[in-house]
Design a protein around this motif. Sequence first.
Motif, PDB file in Angstrom:
ATOM      1  N   THR A  35       0.791  -1.227   0.000  1.00 33.20           N
ATOM      2  CA  THR A  35       0.000   0.000   0.000  1.00 33.20           C
ATOM      3  C   THR A  35       0.821   1.273   0.000  1.00 33.20           C
ATOM      4  OG1 THR A  35      -0.196  -0.087   2.410  1.00 33.20           O
ATOM      5  CG2 THR A  35      -2.007  -1.040   1.102  1.00 33.20           C
ATOM      6  N   GLU A  46       1.087  -2.115   4.592  1.00 34.57           N
ATOM      7  CA  GLU A  46       0.089  -3.163   4.445  1.00 34.57           C
ATOM      8  C   GLU A  46       0.291  -3.903   3.124  1.00 34.57           C
ATOM      9  OE1 GLU A  46      -4.329  -3.232   5.907  1.00 34.57           O
ATOM     10  OE2 GLU A  46      -4.171  -2.044   4.068  1.00 34.57           O
ATOM     11  N   VAL A  48      -1.427  -6.418   0.379  1.00 36.96           N
ATOM     12  CA  VAL A  48      -2.761  -6.800  -0.088  1.00 36.96           C
ATOM     13  C   VAL A  48      -2.610  -7.966  -1.064  1.00 36.96           C
ATOM     14  CG1 VAL A  48      -4.867  -6.057  -1.239  1.00 36.96           C
ATOM     15  CG2 VAL A  48      -3.575  -4.428   0.171  1.00 36.96           C
ATOM     16  N   SER A  50      -4.905 -10.105  -3.402  1.00 41.33           N
ATOM     17  CA  SER A  50      -6.261 -10.139  -3.965  1.00 41.33           C
ATOM     18  C   SER A  50      -6.308 -11.136  -5.113  1.00 41.33           C
ATOM     19  CB  SER A  50      -6.697  -8.750  -4.432  1.00 41.33           C
ATOM     20  OG  SER A  50      -5.817  -8.253  -5.404  1.00 41.33           O
ATOM     21  N   GLN A  90      -5.479 -11.218   7.465  1.00 38.53           N
ATOM     22  CA  GLN A  90      -6.877 -10.887   7.730  1.00 38.53           C
ATOM     23  C   GLN A  90      -7.684 -11.016   6.443  1.00 38.53           C
ATOM     24  OE1 GLN A  90      -8.044 -10.143  10.861  1.00 38.53           O
ATOM     25  NE2 GLN A  90      -5.942 -10.661  11.445  1.00 38.53           N
ATOM     26  N   ILE A  92     -10.811 -10.285   4.113  1.00 38.81           N
ATOM     27  CA  ILE A  92     -11.714  -9.140   4.031  1.00 38.81           C
ATOM     28  C   ILE A  92     -13.044  -9.585   3.421  1.00 38.81           C
ATOM     29  CG2 ILE A  92     -12.011  -6.796   3.127  1.00 38.81           C
ATOM     30  CD1 ILE A  92      -9.585  -7.206   5.097  1.00 38.81           C
ATOM     31  N   GLU A 114      -9.920 -11.124  -0.937  1.00 32.05           N
ATOM     32  CA  GLU A 114      -8.883 -10.190  -0.511  1.00 32.05           C
ATOM     33  C   GLU A 114      -8.428 -10.545   0.898  1.00 32.05           C
ATOM     34  OE1 GLU A 114      -8.607  -5.797  -1.609  1.00 32.05           O
ATOM     35  OE2 GLU A 114      -9.359  -5.722   0.462  1.00 32.05           O
ATOM     36  N   LYS A 116      -5.301  -9.240   3.850  1.00 33.61           N
ATOM     37  CA  LYS A 116      -4.334  -8.190   4.158  1.00 33.61           C
ATOM     38  C   LYS A 116      -3.462  -8.623   5.326  1.00 33.61           C
ATOM     39  CE  LYS A 116      -7.156  -4.389   2.463  1.00 33.61           C
ATOM     40  NZ  LYS A 116      -7.772  -3.094   2.774  1.00 33.61           N
ATOM     41  N   LYS A 118       0.032  -6.799   7.777  1.00 31.17           N
ATOM     42  CA  LYS A 118       0.931  -5.669   7.995  1.00 31.17           C
ATOM     43  C   LYS A 118       2.322  -6.182   8.309  1.00 31.17           C
ATOM     44  CE  LYS A 118      -2.610  -2.462   9.376  1.00 31.17           C
ATOM     45  NZ  LYS A 118      -3.159  -1.604  10.405  1.00 31.17           N
TER      46      LYS A 118
END
Length: 154
Positions: A35, A46, A48, A50, A90, A92, A114, A116, A118
């Motif tokens: 991100t 973060e 991602v 997807s 996590q 989503i 999706e 995520k 960190k």
Amino acid sequence: MKKIYIVCLLLLFTNAIQAQETDIDKIVNWNFKITNKDFKIGDEVELVFSSSIEKGWSLYSSDFKGDVGPQPTIFQFSENGSFELSSGIQPIAALKKIDKNWGTEVSYFTQKAEFKAKVRLVEHSYDIFGVIKGQVCHLKKGICVPFEKTFQFN
């Protein structure tokens, strides 16, 4: 002899069709992005993960126990000193249902997924990579396919 030849051809044709239908990269197409590319060493960013999922298929999520029934998606990071994982994966907006075959609640995605996580960046020239392992199923066809996909953020 002709019958044996025809049966062999049919078996080869059937296997070719089934292999084509279960090509995992066509069923689940993954994308990986970070991100914030403008960071200082020590910053948290973060990741991602997807994916788009072919119609009719479901990708199991990462937030249920896989001790009985379908296998959840897991993310295995390769430690190399350039980052530290700050949070777990996590999912989503995963869907939830009771799996009638196993009698347990599962979470899953259809059409898109999706996840995520960190990480704290320890080096400016970071290299975050690893493997995603999971399972996709097509209920109407009655098949499930395990998969393993490498990921990389750099």
